[in-house]
Scaffold this motif. Structure first.
Motif, short mmCIF file in Angstrom:
data_model
loop_
_atom_site.label_atom_id
_atom_site.label_comp_id
_atom_site.label_asym_id
_atom_site.label_seq_id
_atom_site.Cartn_x
_atom_site.Cartn_y
_atom_site.Cartn_z
N THR A 23 100.24 30.62 126.01
CA THR A 23 99.29 29.66 126.59
C THR A 23 99.71 29.29 128.01
O THR A 23 98.87 29.27 128.92
N MET A 24 100.99 29.03 128.21
CA MET A 24 101.46 28.66 129.56
C MET A 24 101.24 29.80 130.55
O MET A 24 100.84 29.57 131.70
N GLU A 25 101.52 31.03 130.12
CA GLU A 25 101.37 32.18 131.02
C GLU A 25 99.92 32.36 131.46
O GLU A 25 99.63 32.58 132.64
N ILE A 26 99.01 32.27 130.50
CA ILE A 26 97.59 32.46 130.82
C ILE A 26 97.06 31.26 131.61
O ILE A 26 96.32 31.41 132.59
N HIS A 27 97.49 30.06 131.19
CA HIS A 27 97.00 28.83 131.82
C HIS A 27 97.39 28.80 133.30
O HIS A 27 96.57 28.50 134.17
N HIS A 28 98.65 29.10 133.57
CA HIS A 28 99.13 29.08 134.95
C HIS A 28 98.73 30.35 135.71
O HIS A 28 98.15 30.29 136.81
N GLY A 29 99.02 31.50 135.12
CA GLY A 29 98.86 32.76 135.85
C GLY A 29 97.43 33.25 135.98
O GLY A 29 97.12 34.05 136.88
N LYS A 30 96.57 32.81 135.09
CA LYS A 30 95.15 33.22 135.16
C LYS A 30 94.23 32.06 135.55
O LYS A 30 93.51 32.14 136.53
N HIS A 31 94.25 30.98 134.75
CA HIS A 31 93.32 29.87 135.03
C HIS A 31 93.64 29.18 136.35
O HIS A 31 92.77 29.04 137.22
N HIS A 32 94.89 28.70 136.49
CA HIS A 32 95.23 27.99 137.72
C HIS A 32 95.08 28.92 138.93
O HIS A 32 94.54 28.54 139.96
N ALA A 33 95.53 30.15 138.77
CA ALA A 33 95.41 31.11 139.88
C ALA A 33 93.95 31.30 140.29
O ALA A 33 93.64 31.41 141.49
N ALA A 34 93.06 31.34 139.32
CA ALA A 34 91.64 31.51 139.63
C ALA A 34 91.09 30.31 140.40
O ALA A 34 90.29 30.48 141.34
N TYR A 35 91.53 29.11 140.03
CA TYR A 35 91.07 27.93 140.78
C TYR A 35 91.51 28.03 142.24
O TYR A 35 90.73 27.71 143.15
N VAL A 36 92.74 28.44 142.46
CA VAL A 36 93.25 28.57 143.83
C VAL A 36 92.45 29.62 144.61
O VAL A 36 91.98 29.36 145.73
N ASN A 37 92.26 30.76 144.01
CA ASN A 37 91.53 31.84 144.70
C ASN A 37 90.09 31.46 144.98
O ASN A 37 89.55 31.71 146.07
#
Ligand code: MN
Length: 202
Positions: A23-37
């Motif tokens: 959950t942490m890997e997807i939450h940070h590496g995918k979800h949060h990354a998508a918000y930044v991009n």
């Protein structure tokens, strides 16, 4: 200067068993990354490029939905990682403990009211503990990636604790059991950071 994804302040396994590594890997590496991009894409070439996140949030009523959703997403997640830690939980001390007692009667009563705000936020959103303009603490919740720093907030304030209740934050481990996630989450609350943020508002 474009926004960048901050590193997690701990390894993805650090919050287990309360929040699982996947959950942490997807939450940070995918979800949060998508918000930044997506935030960078929404700002590129506009007059708002180069503003701080706080400046954007304070003027969000005049900005496109993509900035509201992704700017909120970036701020909220950066904040969220900071107010959790391994080997945390327990109880706050000092001025923060006094302020919680003053506003809610006790830490237990605060946790109860906060958990209710988290559980009853329909759909996706956040529960918050904030410092209001009068210096007092209050609980609120926001939909989607909104937060109390936005000029559209029902109850504006400075967040010092917040809980992500989007399904992406808990579904792999807790499925539909959001209240169980909230109960477990207290074990990873970084009260030292919450107290630091509280003190910074004083
Ligand atoms: Mn999230």
């Amino acid at each position: 200067m474009a926004f960048t994804l901050p590193d997690l302040p701990y390894v993805p396994t650090a919050l287990e068993p309360h929040i699982d590594a996947r959950t942490m890997e997807i939450h940070h590496g995918k979800h949060h990354a998508a918000y930044v991009n997506n935030l960078n894409a929404a700002l590129q070439g506009t007059e708002h490029e180069g503003k701080t996140l706080e400046q954007l949030l304070a003027n969000i009523s005049n900005l496109p939905a993509a900035v509201r959703n992704n700017g909120g997403g970036h701020w909220n997640h950066t904040f969220f990682w900071s107010i959790m830690a391994p080997n945390a939980g327990g109880a706050p001390g000092g001025d923060l403990a006094s302020a919680i007692d003053k506003a809610f009667g006790s830490l237990e009563e605060f946790k109860k009211q906060f958990a209710t705000a988290a559980a009853t936020r329909f759909g996706s959103g956040w529960a918050w503990l904030c410092v209001g303009e009068d210096g007092g603490l209050f609980i609120t919740s926001t939909p989607n990636q909104d937060n109390p720093l936005m000029d559209i907030a029902d109850k504006p304030g400075q967040p010092i604790l917040g809980l992500d209740v989007w399904e992406h934050a808990y579904y792999l481990h807790y499925q539909n059991r959001r209240p169980d996630y909230v109960i477990a989450w207290w074990n990873v609350v970084n009260w030292a950071e919450v107290a630091r943020r509280y003190a910074a508002t004083r």
